[in-house]
Design a protein around this motif. Structure first.
Motif, PDB file in Angstrom:
ATOM      1  N   TYR A  86       0.832  -1.189   0.000  1.00  0.00           N
ATOM      2  CA  TYR A  86       0.000   0.000   0.000  1.00  0.00           C
ATOM      3  C   TYR A  86       0.878   1.254   0.000  1.00  0.00           C
ATOM      4  O   TYR A  86       2.023   1.229   0.476  1.00  0.00           O
ATOM      5  CB  TYR A  86      -0.919   0.014   1.224  1.00  0.00           C
ATOM      6  CG  TYR A  86      -2.152  -0.852   1.098  1.00  0.00           C
ATOM      7  CD1 TYR A  86      -2.319  -1.735   0.034  1.00  0.00           C
ATOM      8  CD2 TYR A  86      -3.155  -0.800   2.054  1.00  0.00           C
ATOM      9  CE1 TYR A  86      -3.439  -2.524  -0.077  1.00  0.00           C
ATOM     10  CE2 TYR A  86      -4.301  -1.591   1.957  1.00  0.00           C
ATOM     11  CZ  TYR A  86      -4.441  -2.456   0.895  1.00  0.00           C
ATOM     12  OH  TYR A  86      -5.554  -3.239   0.786  1.00  0.00           O
ATOM     13  N   GLU A  89       1.730   6.757   2.438  1.00  0.00           N
ATOM     14  CA  GLU A  89       0.839   7.740   3.066  1.00  0.00           C
ATOM     15  C   GLU A  89      -0.363   7.054   3.710  1.00  0.00           C
ATOM     16  O   GLU A  89      -0.785   7.428   4.801  1.00  0.00           O
ATOM     17  CB  GLU A  89       0.375   8.745   2.012  1.00  0.00           C
ATOM     18  CG  GLU A  89      -0.561   9.825   2.535  1.00  0.00           C
ATOM     19  CD  GLU A  89      -0.986  10.790   1.442  1.00  0.00           C
ATOM     20  OE1 GLU A  89      -2.075  11.368   1.553  1.00  0.00           O
ATOM     21  OE2 GLU A  89      -0.216  10.956   0.471  1.00  0.00           O
ATOM     22  N   ARG A  90      -0.884   6.039   3.032  1.00  0.00           N
ATOM     23  CA  ARG A  90      -2.043   5.328   3.574  1.00  0.00           C
ATOM     24  C   ARG A  90      -1.647   4.521   4.812  1.00  0.00           C
ATOM     25  O   ARG A  90      -2.369   4.504   5.806  1.00  0.00           O
ATOM     26  CB  ARG A  90      -2.624   4.403   2.500  1.00  0.00           C
ATOM     27  CG  ARG A  90      -3.961   3.747   2.882  1.00  0.00           C
ATOM     28  CD  ARG A  90      -4.441   2.852   1.753  1.00  0.00           C
ATOM     29  NE  ARG A  90      -5.764   2.293   2.004  1.00  0.00           N
ATOM     30  CZ  ARG A  90      -6.891   2.888   1.678  1.00  0.00           C
ATOM     31  NH1 ARG A  90      -6.869   4.090   1.110  1.00  0.00           N
ATOM     32  NH2 ARG A  90      -8.062   2.315   1.920  1.00  0.00           N
ATOM     33  N   HIS A  93      -1.202   6.827   7.752  1.00  0.00           N
ATOM     34  CA  HIS A  93      -2.489   7.259   8.313  1.00  0.00           C
ATOM     35  C   HIS A  93      -3.088   6.190   9.221  1.00  0.00           C
ATOM     36  O   HIS A  93      -3.558   6.489  10.326  1.00  0.00           O
ATOM     37  CB  HIS A  93      -3.484   7.584   7.199  1.00  0.00           C
ATOM     38  CG  HIS A  93      -4.898   7.660   7.696  1.00  0.00           C
ATOM     39  ND1 HIS A  93      -5.382   8.728   8.421  1.00  0.00           N
ATOM     40  CD2 HIS A  93      -5.935   6.764   7.617  1.00  0.00           C
ATOM     41  CE1 HIS A  93      -6.638   8.508   8.761  1.00  0.00           C
ATOM     42  NE2 HIS A  93      -6.992   7.325   8.281  1.00  0.00           N
ATOM     43  N   TYR A 131      -9.096  -1.914   8.363  1.00  0.00           N
ATOM     44  CA  TYR A 131      -9.409  -0.636   7.723  1.00  0.00           C
ATOM     45  C   TYR A 131      -9.964  -0.867   6.319  1.00  0.00           C
ATOM     46  O   TYR A 131      -9.364  -1.575   5.508  1.00  0.00           O
ATOM     47  CB  TYR A 131      -8.166   0.257   7.676  1.00  0.00           C
ATOM     48  CG  TYR A 131      -7.960   1.002   8.971  1.00  0.00           C
ATOM     49  CD1 TYR A 131      -8.309   2.341   9.086  1.00  0.00           C
ATOM     50  CD2 TYR A 131      -7.471   0.343  10.101  1.00  0.00           C
ATOM     51  CE1 TYR A 131      -8.150   3.026  10.290  1.00  0.00           C
ATOM     52  CE2 TYR A 131      -7.313   1.018  11.310  1.00  0.00           C
ATOM     53  CZ  TYR A 131      -7.663   2.360  11.393  1.00  0.00           C
ATOM     54  OH  TYR A 131      -7.522   3.027  12.589  1.00  0.00           O
ATOM     55  N   SER A 133     -12.238   1.089   2.905  1.00  0.00           N
ATOM     56  CA  SER A 133     -12.358   2.361   2.200  1.00  0.00           C
ATOM     57  C   SER A 133     -13.387   3.258   2.873  1.00  0.00           C
ATOM     58  O   SER A 133     -14.435   2.795   3.332  1.00  0.00           O
ATOM     59  CB  SER A 133     -12.769   2.088   0.747  1.00  0.00           C
ATOM     60  OG  SER A 133     -12.881   3.283   0.017  1.00  0.00           O
ATOM     61  N   LEU A 138     -10.535   9.016   3.664  1.00  0.00           N
ATOM     62  CA  LEU A 138      -9.613   8.303   4.534  1.00  0.00           C
ATOM     63  C   LEU A 138     -10.237   6.974   4.947  1.00  0.00           C
ATOM     64  O   LEU A 138     -11.447   6.901   5.195  1.00  0.00           O
ATOM     65  CB  LEU A 138      -9.316   9.141   5.786  1.00  0.00           C
ATOM     66  CG  LEU A 138      -8.573  10.460   5.553  1.00  0.00           C
ATOM     67  CD1 LEU A 138      -8.522  11.268   6.837  1.00  0.00           C
ATOM     68  CD2 LEU A 138      -7.176  10.219   5.001  1.00  0.00           C
ATOM     69  N   PRO A 139      -9.418   5.909   5.011  1.00  0.00           N
ATOM     70  CA  PRO A 139      -9.968   4.613   5.425  1.00  0.00           C
ATOM     71  C   PRO A 139     -10.422   4.645   6.873  1.00  0.00           C
ATOM     72  O   PRO A 139      -9.922   5.411   7.691  1.00  0.00           O
ATOM     73  CB  PRO A 139      -8.789   3.650   5.230  1.00  0.00           C
ATOM     74  CG  PRO A 139      -7.571   4.523   5.296  1.00  0.00           C
ATOM     75  CD  PRO A 139      -7.974   5.846   4.730  1.00  0.00           C
ATOM     76  N   GLU A 396     -13.812   8.115  -1.668  1.00  0.00           N
ATOM     77  CA  GLU A 396     -12.387   8.107  -1.376  1.00  0.00           C
ATOM     78  C   GLU A 396     -11.571   8.220  -2.655  1.00  0.00           C
ATOM     79  O   GLU A 396     -10.535   8.907  -2.691  1.00  0.00           O
ATOM     80  CB  GLU A 396     -11.998   6.846  -0.609  1.00  0.00           C
ATOM     81  CG  GLU A 396     -10.543   6.845  -0.196  1.00  0.00           C
ATOM     82  CD  GLU A 396     -10.155   5.720   0.738  1.00  0.00           C
ATOM     83  OE1 GLU A 396      -8.966   5.652   1.112  1.00  0.00           O
ATOM     84  OE2 GLU A 396     -11.021   4.901   1.094  1.00  0.00           O
ATOM     85  N   ALA A 400      -9.074  11.393  -3.837  1.00  0.00           N
ATOM     86  CA  ALA A 400      -7.702  11.264  -4.342  1.00  0.00           C
ATOM     87  C   ALA A 400      -7.561  11.908  -5.719  1.00  0.00           C
ATOM     88  O   ALA A 400      -6.547  12.558  -6.014  1.00  0.00           O
ATOM     89  CB  ALA A 400      -7.302   9.790  -4.394  1.00  0.00           C
ATOM     90  N   ALA A 447      -1.256   7.320  -3.644  1.00  0.00           N
ATOM     91  CA  ALA A 447      -2.224   7.628  -2.588  1.00  0.00           C
ATOM     92  C   ALA A 447      -3.194   6.492  -2.307  1.00  0.00           C
ATOM     93  O   ALA A 447      -3.765   6.427  -1.215  1.00  0.00           O
ATOM     94  CB  ALA A 447      -3.025   8.884  -2.967  1.00  0.00           C
ATOM     95  N   LEU A 448      -3.387   5.590  -3.276  1.00  0.00           N
ATOM     96  CA  LEU A 448      -4.406   4.553  -3.151  1.00  0.00           C
ATOM     97  C   LEU A 448      -3.819   3.179  -3.428  1.00  0.00           C
ATOM     98  O   LEU A 448      -2.883   3.046  -4.225  1.00  0.00           O
ATOM     99  CB  LEU A 448      -5.552   4.798  -4.154  1.00  0.00           C
ATOM    100  CG  LEU A 448      -6.364   6.088  -4.017  1.00  0.00           C
ATOM    101  CD1 LEU A 448      -7.291   6.224  -5.221  1.00  0.00           C
ATOM    102  CD2 LEU A 448      -7.151   6.101  -2.716  1.00  0.00           C
TER     103      LEU A 448
END
Length: 481
Positions: A86, A89-90, A93, A131, A133, A138-139, A396, A400, A447-448
């Motif tokens: 992943y 950034e994710r 978070h 977590y 979506s 944000l998840p 989500e 992004a 980001a995703l």
């Protein structure tokens, strides 16, 4: 049994010398597995992990990943899956949001060991925080307890004739809750769990050969992956060891099941559809697919009846139950209903509702019942999709896209390919200059997760609006015409 730890302890007592876990190269018996887990759990305790904490697991697919999960549970903590593939950034978070006490990585894993007294674990304790979506960009973390999972095992396993002689395949990422069922159904029955190698897990055409070589008897698969496996089968037929093929995560592709049978699957194989939701602990309903199901032409997927510990009512937009045959939203109740969303009380109150003193989860899934009480899945009532078994919130992905250079606005829809599988489509308004699609996709991948990046990115002059000025999602696909 009150906890998952007790499930493992019971199988170790009954079957100490049987194979519990293997990746082909390494083989651990139940006695060896339990001893290894205890050493790792004590290593975590000595590192400061306490009951009630949350521990991130950022290990690649393999035996160590499973050992880490079991060790965290032995500490009385909850594990938080962190897929290393992943975007950073994710992952950052999730680590911050979950307030993890520790994160298990490959660095230092070998040295993680010790001896200590392990704490008592209760059924009400959280087992994992998964977590999924989130519509806000944000998840969000769903908290599932030992009691939730043990209730699933206690009530679902007797519906099948699983034994200690079975060989289960761990096909799914630990970020996908079907992995919970794969691991614990195997460990609770004293069966062997075979970790599917990483190179096979990402290449469905290689899966059929692995199943035959490992002599897998119980296979759980997302229908879209099953179809890719079946399409790639040319020379050898299906594994002769198979007894069950269990589907979950998406509507079943009945054509692929028929093709699998036609290519030589053992006649005794049972095909079972297991509809489920993360917030209701993996599986909610079950239906063994009959010959009529496989040859029928119903536009809606048969998902059967609720598991013994669960209940489902089909309700309209006002919360009133609808008549047999009418379409409504599934409200799910029972012992599998999760604690709620981590640090999201407003969202928890919105989705987990109490009716006549009973706590329900509003699934957002539409269904109808027939005269026999069987349920048929119809679709979603919101902007959430299932892609390769993973839940994807349109919001989500749109969030992004809004951060991508050169995009002034975006909307996401879903379309079906020739095989009926969902594909995400992004409809984008360019800013001053239309960006290159490859650059858009590259920025999204930072980001995703890959499964949330739209397969089609289409630039348009406008997005359709309703009379009230809101995005008209029902008209999105008209833009392609």
């Amino acid at each position: 049994m009150r906890t998952l730890n007790e499930c493992l302890a019971r199988s170790t007592e009954r079957f100490p010398g049987r194979i519990a876990l293997t990746d082909g190269a390494t083989v651990l018996t139940y006695a060896e597995l339990t001893a290894a887990v205890r050493r790792k759990a004590c290593g975590l305790v000595l590192r400061g992990v306490r009951p009630g904490a949350r521990v991130g697991i950022a290990l690649d697919r393999g035996i160590d990943q499973v050992l880490a999960i079991l060790a965290v549970l032995q500490c009385g903590a909850a594990y938080v899956p962190l897929d290393p593939s992943y975007p950073a950034e994710r992952i950052d978070h999730i680590v911050r949001d979950a307030e993890t006490a520790d994160v298990i990585t490959a660095s230092g894993w070998a040295e993680l060991t010790g001896e200590c007294s392990l704490p008592e674990v209760n059924g009400a304790d959280a087992a994992y925080v998964l977590y999924t979506s989130g519509s806000t960009g944000l998840p969000k973390g769903c908290v599932v307890t030992h009691h939730n999972v043990v209730s699933l095992l206690r009530c679902a396993l007797p519906l099948f004739d699983f034994t200690e002689h079975d060989r289960w395949a761990l096909c799914h990422s630990i970020n996908f809750d079907v992995s919970v069922w794969e691991m614990w159904a195997a460990f609770t029955t004293g069966a062997a769990l075979h970790v599917v190698p990483a190179e096979v897990a990402v290449a469905p055409p290689l899966l059929a050969g692995f199943l035959s070589e490992a002599r897998v008897s119980v296979l759980n698969l997302v229908p879209s992956v099953f179809r890719l496996m079946v399409d790639a089968m040319t020379g050898s037929g299906p594994a002769t060891s198979l007894r069950y093929v269990l589907f979950g995560g998406e509507p079943v592709d009945l054509r692929s099941v028929r093709a699998f049978r036609d290519r030589g699957a053992p006649d005794a194989v049972q095909y079972v559809n297991l509809y489920g939701i993360t917030e209701a602990t993996v599986h909610v309903t079950h239906r063994t697919l009959s010959a009529d199901d496989l040859t029928g032409s119903s536009p809606h997927t048969p998902i059967g009846k609720p598991l013994p510990h669960m209940a489902i009512s089909v309700r309209d937009e006002h919360g009133a139950e609808v008549a047999t045959g009418e379409i409504g939203e599934m409200y799910v109740s029972g012992d599998g209903i999760a604690s709620g969303y981590w640090k999201r009380p407003e969202l928890t109150a919105e989705r987990f509702v109490t009716i006549d003193g009973v706590r329900h989860y509003r699934s957002g899934d539409l269904a109808r019942t027939d005269e026999s009480g069987d349920l048929f899945y119809v679709g979603r009532n919101d902007h959430q999709f299932k892609v390769r078994g993973f839940r994807v919130e349109a919001g989500e992905v749109e969030w992004a896209l809004g951060a991508v250079d050169g995009i002034a606005g975006a909307a996401v829809s879903v379309e079906r390919d020739a095989f009926g599988e969902h594909r995400l489509v992004a409809w984008c308004l360019p800013a001053d200059r239309q960006p290159d699609v490859r650059q858009v996709r590259a920025q999204l991948l930072r980001a995703l997760p890959a499964h949330m990046v739209p397969e089609r990115i289409v630039f348009v002059d406008r997005l359709p609006l309703s009379p009230s000025g809101k995005l008209d999602r029902t008209r999105l696909n008209e833009l392609a015409r």
